[in-house]
Design a protein around this motif. Structure first.
Motif, PDB file in Angstrom:
ATOM      1  N   LEU A 234      41.215  46.447  41.104  1.00  0.00           N
ATOM      2  CA  LEU A 234      40.963  45.423  41.415  1.00  0.00           C
ATOM      3  C   LEU A 234      42.161  45.156  43.244  1.00  0.00           C
ATOM      4  N   GLY A 235      42.489  46.254  43.223  1.00  0.00           N
ATOM      5  CA  GLY A 235      43.759  46.086  44.156  1.00  0.00           C
ATOM      6  C   GLY A 235      44.761  45.074  43.739  1.00  0.00           C
ATOM      7  N   TRP A 236      45.540  45.210  42.466  1.00  0.00           N
ATOM      8  CA  TRP A 236      46.249  43.787  42.036  1.00  0.00           C
ATOM      9  C   TRP A 236      47.696  44.648  43.122  1.00  0.00           C
ATOM     10  N   ARG A 237      48.540  43.819  43.600  1.00  0.00           N
ATOM     11  CA  ARG A 237      49.863  44.453  44.706  1.00  0.00           C
ATOM     12  C   ARG A 237      50.869  42.694  44.586  1.00  0.00           C
ATOM     13  N   GLY A 238      51.448  43.681  44.946  1.00  0.00           N
ATOM     14  CA  GLY A 238      52.414  42.531  46.038  1.00  0.00           C
ATOM     15  C   GLY A 238      53.327  41.549  44.514  1.00  0.00           C
ATOM     16  N   LYS A 239      52.883  40.176  45.211  1.00  0.00           N
ATOM     17  CA  LYS A 239      53.148  38.861  44.236  1.00  0.00           C
ATOM     18  C   LYS A 239      52.176  39.288  42.316  1.00  0.00           C
ATOM     19  N   LYS A 240      51.315  39.321  42.519  1.00  0.00           N
ATOM     20  CA  LYS A 240      50.616  39.483  41.156  1.00  0.00           C
ATOM     21  C   LYS A 240      51.471  40.716  40.851  1.00  0.00           C
ATOM     22  N   ALA A 241      51.656  41.394  40.966  1.00  0.00           N
ATOM     23  CA  ALA A 241      52.180  42.577  40.920  1.00  0.00           C
ATOM     24  C   ALA A 241      53.714  42.382  40.127  1.00  0.00           C
ATOM     25  N   ILE A 242      54.651  41.458  41.019  1.00  0.00           N
ATOM     26  CA  ILE A 242      55.617  41.478  40.614  1.00  0.00           C
ATOM     27  C   ILE A 242      55.983  40.029  38.763  1.00  0.00           C
TER      28      ILE A 242
END
Length: 270
Positions: A234-242
């Protein structure tokens, strides 16, 4: 009579400090860093750090898993992994964080560790499980620090601040996020193998005060696995990854470090 641990500690501190100060000077002067000079001094410190740990941890009865020895071991492992990652990604500057951590951990281990925390009747499988677990914690702790740094960078970019301290200090956000998922992937693999060894080599989870550690570790494993799957699909990155990274490590720390500290320091159990 010469006290080898003290001598090794002083020499390791000198080696660590040499590499740290050189890297700091090059960074402040904004000049090109010679990686060989950094890595050679830091690796010299790590070798001495390892000699200290071998004296403190390896006993005739087995390996001494005193909580302060483990802090020292994990901090040194963090620096080693930081050096390895900086060899193939442009993040050598992050050794400015890992080096002081290694220095502090080494001093804590050398000055506060006490004997008689050997796990009786342990086999090679349990030793492998513990070492792999420590390696996983070290990598995932690095990922946690990394996630916090990315949060600072994101915050500055979104608020469009004129003075972008973290954006200017650290590598690009894309490079930082790529390394974050490298760290999480490696940590997840190590945690997977460590849990596998644990399930097959530990006979009595409740008698050895391991049930709560296992529960928290398995929940963390699902969180990190879910994050990697979400990033891939789903390309999770940024705030969700943190958020996933911080939550996963909080549970790991609560299960391992917190329980070990309570058992050894507060309740005086091994």
């Amino acid at each position: 009579m010469l006290n080898l641990p003290v001598i090794f500690t002083v020499l390791a501190l000198i080696a660590y400090l040499t590499g740290f100060l050189y890297l700091l000077k090059q960074f402040l002067d904004k000049t090109t860093t010679n990686p060989f000079l950094v890595w050679s001094s830091l690796l010299t410190g790590l070798i001495l750090h390892g000699l200290i740990l071998s004296i403190d941890m390896v006993t005739p009865m087995g390996i001494d898993y005193d909580v302060f020895n483990l802090i020292s071991f994990t901090s040194g492992l963090m620096l080693l992994l930081s050096i390895i990652f900086s060899m193939y990604r442009p993040v050598i500057i992050l050794n400015l964080i890992a080096t002081p951590v290694a220095m502090l951990g080494m001093v804590i281990g050398a000055s506060l560790s006490t004997p008689n925390h050997v796990i009786r009747e342990q086999g090679v499988g349990i030793d492998i499980h513990i070492i792999l677990s420590l390696a996983a914690y070290a990598v995932l702790f690095m990922a946690t620090i990394h996630a916090i740094l990315i949060w600072f960078q994101n915050r500055e970019l979104k608020k469009k601040q004129k003075k972008r301290i973290w954006v200017n200090l650290l590598p690009s956000l894309q490079t930082m996020e790529s390394l974050l998922f490298d760290l999480i992937f490696v940590g997840f693999l190590l945690l997977t193998v460590a849990l596998g060894f644990g399930f097959f080599t530990i006979d009595d989870f409740f008698g050895q005060h391991l049930a709560h550690k296992t529960v928290f570790s398995v929940i963390s494993w699902f969180i990190y696995g879910g994050l990697l799957l979400g990033h891939w699909k789903l390309g999770w990155r940024g705030k969700k990854a943190i958020q996933f990274t911080l939550l996963g490590f909080f549970l790991l720390a609560l299960g391992f470090i917190g329980s070990k500290f309570v058992l050894e320091i507060i309740l005086m159990k091994t």
